[in-house]
Scaffold this motif. Structure first.
Motif, PDB file in Angstrom:
ATOM      1  N   LEU A 177      26.765  21.800  -3.144  1.00 52.08           N
ATOM      2  CA  LEU A 177      26.489  21.199  -1.837  1.00 52.08           C
ATOM      3  C   LEU A 177      26.474  19.684  -1.962  1.00 52.08           C
ATOM      4  N   ARG A 178      27.125  19.005  -1.015  1.00 52.77           N
ATOM      5  CA  ARG A 178      27.159  17.543  -1.012  1.00 52.77           C
ATOM      6  C   ARG A 178      26.576  17.015   0.292  1.00 52.77           C
ATOM      7  N   PHE A 179      26.008  15.823   0.200  1.00 52.04           N
ATOM      8  CA  PHE A 179      25.381  15.187   1.351  1.00 52.04           C
ATOM      9  C   PHE A 179      25.975  13.790   1.526  1.00 52.04           C
ATOM     10  N   PRO A 180      26.280  13.393   2.760  1.00 50.93           N
ATOM     11  CA  PRO A 180      26.832  12.041   2.997  1.00 50.93           C
ATOM     12  C   PRO A 180      25.727  10.994   2.972  1.00 50.93           C
ATOM     13  N   LEU A 181      25.340  10.587   1.777  1.00 48.60           N
ATOM     14  CA  LEU A 181      24.202   9.693   1.611  1.00 48.60           C
ATOM     15  C   LEU A 181      24.631   8.398   0.943  1.00 48.60           C
ATOM     16  N   ARG A 182      24.052   7.294   1.401  1.00 50.10           N
ATOM     17  CA  ARG A 182      24.255   5.979   0.798  1.00 50.10           C
ATOM     18  C   ARG A 182      22.900   5.392   0.433  1.00 50.10           C
ATOM     19  N   PRO A 183      22.685   5.051  -0.826  1.00 51.67           N
ATOM     20  CA  PRO A 183      21.378   4.513  -1.228  1.00 51.67           C
ATOM     21  C   PRO A 183      20.945   3.302  -0.415  1.00 51.67           C
ATOM     22  N   THR A 207       0.819  -1.212   0.000  1.00 48.57           N
ATOM     23  CA  THR A 207       0.000   0.000   0.000  1.00 48.57           C
ATOM     24  C   THR A 207       0.853   1.262   0.000  1.00 48.57           C
ATOM     25  N   MET A 208       2.101   1.154   0.419  1.00 46.50           N
ATOM     26  CA  MET A 208       2.988   2.319   0.373  1.00 46.50           C
ATOM     27  C   MET A 208       3.293   2.723  -1.058  1.00 46.50           C
ATOM     28  N   GLY A 209       3.014   1.838  -2.013  1.00 45.54           N
ATOM     29  CA  GLY A 209       3.256   2.161  -3.417  1.00 45.54           C
ATOM     30  C   GLY A 209       2.475   3.353  -3.903  1.00 45.54           C
ATOM     31  N   VAL A 210       1.353   3.678  -3.232  1.00 45.61           N
ATOM     32  CA  VAL A 210       0.575   4.844  -3.634  1.00 45.61           C
ATOM     33  C   VAL A 210       1.417   6.107  -3.558  1.00 45.61           C
ATOM     34  N   ASN A 211       2.420   6.111  -2.690  1.00 53.97           N
ATOM     35  CA  ASN A 211       3.265   7.287  -2.531  1.00 53.97           C
ATOM     36  C   ASN A 211       4.320   7.412  -3.620  1.00 53.97           C
ATOM     37  N   GLY A 212       4.292   6.475  -4.578  1.00 52.22           N
ATOM     38  CA  GLY A 212       5.151   6.648  -5.745  1.00 52.22           C
ATOM     39  C   GLY A 212       4.827   7.924  -6.498  1.00 52.22           C
ATOM     40  N   VAL A 213       3.569   8.376  -6.422  1.00 55.62           N
ATOM     41  CA  VAL A 213       3.220   9.627  -7.110  1.00 55.62           C
ATOM     42  C   VAL A 213       3.908  10.806  -6.451  1.00 55.62           C
ATOM     43  N   GLY A 214       4.079  10.745  -5.132  1.00 58.24           N
ATOM     44  CA  GLY A 214       4.816  11.799  -4.444  1.00 58.24           C
ATOM     45  C   GLY A 214       6.268  11.844  -4.895  1.00 58.24           C
ATOM     46  N   PHE A 215       6.850  10.658  -5.113  1.00 61.07           N
ATOM     47  CA  PHE A 215       8.209  10.600  -5.649  1.00 61.07           C
ATOM     48  C   PHE A 215       8.272  11.283  -7.008  1.00 61.07           C
ATOM     49  N   PHE A 216       7.270  11.051  -7.859  1.00 66.46           N
ATOM     50  CA  PHE A 216       7.245  11.696  -9.173  1.00 66.46           C
ATOM     51  C   PHE A 216       7.211  13.214  -9.047  1.00 66.46           C
ATOM     52  N   PHE A 217       6.449  13.736  -8.084  1.00 65.64           N
ATOM     53  CA  PHE A 217       6.366  15.181  -7.925  1.00 65.64           C
ATOM     54  C   PHE A 217       7.718  15.759  -7.496  1.00 65.64           C
ATOM     55  N   VAL A 218       8.385  15.081  -6.575  1.00 61.67           N
ATOM     56  CA  VAL A 218       9.712  15.534  -6.142  1.00 61.67           C
ATOM     57  C   VAL A 218      10.698  15.455  -7.298  1.00 61.67           C
ATOM     58  N   ALA A 265       8.350  12.430   0.821  1.00 64.59           N
ATOM     59  CA  ALA A 265       9.023  13.430  -0.016  1.00 64.59           C
ATOM     60  C   ALA A 265      10.477  13.591   0.402  1.00 64.59           C
ATOM     61  N   VAL A 266      10.739  13.606   1.700  1.00 58.60           N
ATOM     62  CA  VAL A 266      12.117  13.731   2.180  1.00 58.60           C
ATOM     63  C   VAL A 266      12.929  12.498   1.783  1.00 58.60           C
ATOM     64  N   PHE A 267      12.384  11.309   2.009  1.00 57.67           N
ATOM     65  CA  PHE A 267      13.068  10.088   1.565  1.00 57.67           C
ATOM     66  C   PHE A 267      13.343  10.141   0.065  1.00 57.67           C
ATOM     67  N   SER A 268      12.355  10.589  -0.696  1.00 58.60           N
ATOM     68  CA  SER A 268      12.493  10.614  -2.153  1.00 58.60           C
ATOM     69  C   SER A 268      13.641  11.512  -2.579  1.00 58.60           C
ATOM     70  N   VAL A 269      13.689  12.714  -2.029  1.00 64.25           N
ATOM     71  CA  VAL A 269      14.728  13.644  -2.475  1.00 64.25           C
ATOM     72  C   VAL A 269      16.105  13.188  -2.011  1.00 64.25           C
ATOM     73  N   LEU A 270      16.196  12.535  -0.868  1.00 61.14           N
ATOM     74  CA  LEU A 270      17.490  12.020  -0.418  1.00 61.14           C
ATOM     75  C   LEU A 270      17.982  10.907  -1.334  1.00 61.14           C
ATOM     76  N   VAL A 271      17.077  10.035  -1.759  1.00 61.06           N
ATOM     77  CA  VAL A 271      17.454   8.977  -2.701  1.00 61.06           C
ATOM     78  C   VAL A 271      17.897   9.582  -4.025  1.00 61.06           C
ATOM     79  N   ILE A 272      17.161  10.562  -4.500  1.00 60.70           N
ATOM     80  CA  ILE A 272      17.518  11.220  -5.759  1.00 60.70           C
ATOM     81  C   ILE A 272      18.909  11.826  -5.669  1.00 60.70           C
ATOM     82  N   VAL A 273      19.149  12.565  -4.610  1.00 64.78           N
ATOM     83  CA  VAL A 273      20.456  13.220  -4.443  1.00 64.78           C
ATOM     84  C   VAL A 273      21.567  12.182  -4.307  1.00 64.78           C
TER      85      VAL A 273
END
Length: 376
Positions: free
Chosen positions: A235-241, A62-73, A279-287
């Motif tokens: 700007l860089r962020f210490p992120l690991r997918p 059911t969390m898949g519905v939030n895929g549309v939020g990922f598209f917006f980000v 949205a925050v998770f999405s943008v962190l993954v993108i970055v």
């Protein structure tokens, strides 16, 4: 951290910061987001919904519905990332229309038969025309709740973003990075507050309509735009997918079981914050993937297969619910069983094949025609 972009400085494409003109990883991520939405629709929002319920996937699917939020980000990120100084608004609008409208109109044709002629779903002409013009999310009384091609409600939201973008980006270049972050953060807080207020003051129908309204989804788009500008400025962020994926999996488990493990008030708050947090998770993954790709580290999302699937993802998204409804009306809802996972995979393959055809024979030819007739 870097200094803010001054008003006279050129935008992303014209700065000296090293960057990739093409971000294949983000193309691959588009398909995963579309697949998440498909999985949610296929398995259903409840044990009695969907095409074929699979207990092994539900309720996490059911969390898949939030895929549309990922598209917006992602939309906000890519538009800001690829923006070129001096592009007239009319050219931007023309290009966006060429990307969105031809396949949207083509994908609506089978919906008329599958949903309304064969399926018998009630409809009215004004609502259908609103869906064709992609303004349906502005009206709470459309019939049905998702007229025309139901999933196209997200395109209605995107069209609002596109309308604003040429004006927003010029102002955004003049703001300091920390100011952009403050505005983006305030937008996410406002999104949570509106969801909270709507859930406690409106009917469930009007609450859901409000959270599909383009204005209430604007913070997701703004967050993507902000991070594109910040990364473009150095700007860089210490992120690991992998770490982000594990954190999101843990969050998903907590979210879907919130009613069993949390007090009622905390569970409600977790439900009202899901869109801003996704949205925050999405943008962190993108970055994270943008940084990896700019550093020359190309992973599985950059493989030719994933890039092709990502290119077909718009068609996949527009066609998948029509296929789901066709199956449901012709064969009925399957008995719940974990074997339905194989049915899900099989139907996904069929939709991918249709998406390839739609991309090859409708979307791309129409886009090329549109570009050739671009206004000067």
């Amino acid at each position: 951290m870097t200094t803010a972009l001054l008003p006279h400085q050129p935008p992303l494409k014209h700065r000296t910061t090293t960057r990739a003109d093409r971000l294949d990883a983000l193309t691959g991520l588009r398909f995963l987001a579309a697949l998440a939405v498909f999985t949610h629709h296929f398995t259903g929002a409840s044990p009695s919904g969907g095409v074929a319920h699979a207990p092994a996937l539900f309720p996490y699917s059911t969390m898949g519905v939030n895929g549309v939020g990922f598209f917006f980000v992602l939309s906000g990120f890519l538009l800001a990332w690829g923006h070129r100084a001096g592009t007239p608004a009319r050219v931007f609008y023309w290009r966006r229309a060429g990307r969105i409208l031809p396949l949207h109109l083509a994908a609506t044709v089978p919906c008329i038969w599958v949903f309304h002629v064969w399926g018998g779903v009630p409809w009215d002409l004004p609502s259908f025309l609103a869906s064709l013009a992609l303004v349906q999310t502005w009206f709470p009384g459309v019939v049905p709740m998702f007229p025309g091609n139901g999933v196209a409600w997200t395109l209605s939201v995107e069209m609002f973003f596109y309308l604003l973008f040429p004006f927003v980006i010029r102002g955004a270049y003049r703001l300091r990075t920390r100011t952009l972050f403050a505005l983006a953060g305030a937008g996410l807080v406002a999104m949570w507050a509106v969801n909270w207020w709507a859930a406690t003051h409106l009917s469930p129908f009007h609450c859901e309509w409000l959270m599909r309204n383009p204005v209430t989804r604007l913070p997701e788009f703004a967050l993507g735009t902000t991070l594109a500008l910040a990364v473009g400025r150095g700007l860089r962020f210490p992120l690991r997918p992998g770490v982000l994926a594990a954190a999101f999996a843990a969050y998903t488990v907590g979210y879907v079981h919130r009613g069993d493990r949390l007090p009622a008030a905390a569970a409600e708050q977790l439900g009202w914050t899901v869109r801003p947090l996704v949205a925050v998770f999405s943008v962190l993954v993108i970055v994270a993937y943008v940084q990896r790709e700019r550093d020359g580290r190309r992973g599985w999302l950059c493989t030719p297969l994933m890039v092709r699937l990502g290119a077909w993802s718009y068609a996949f998204y527009l066609l998948h619910q029509t296929v789901n409804r066709l199956i449901l009306d012709h064969w009925g809802r399957a008995v719940p069983t974990d074997r339905n996972v194989f049915a899900l995979i099989g139907v996904a393959v069929v939709v991918v094949a249709l998406s390839w055809a739609a991309y090859s024979y409708v979307e791309e030819p129409a886009r090329r025609w549109w570009v050739r007739h671009q206004p000067t």
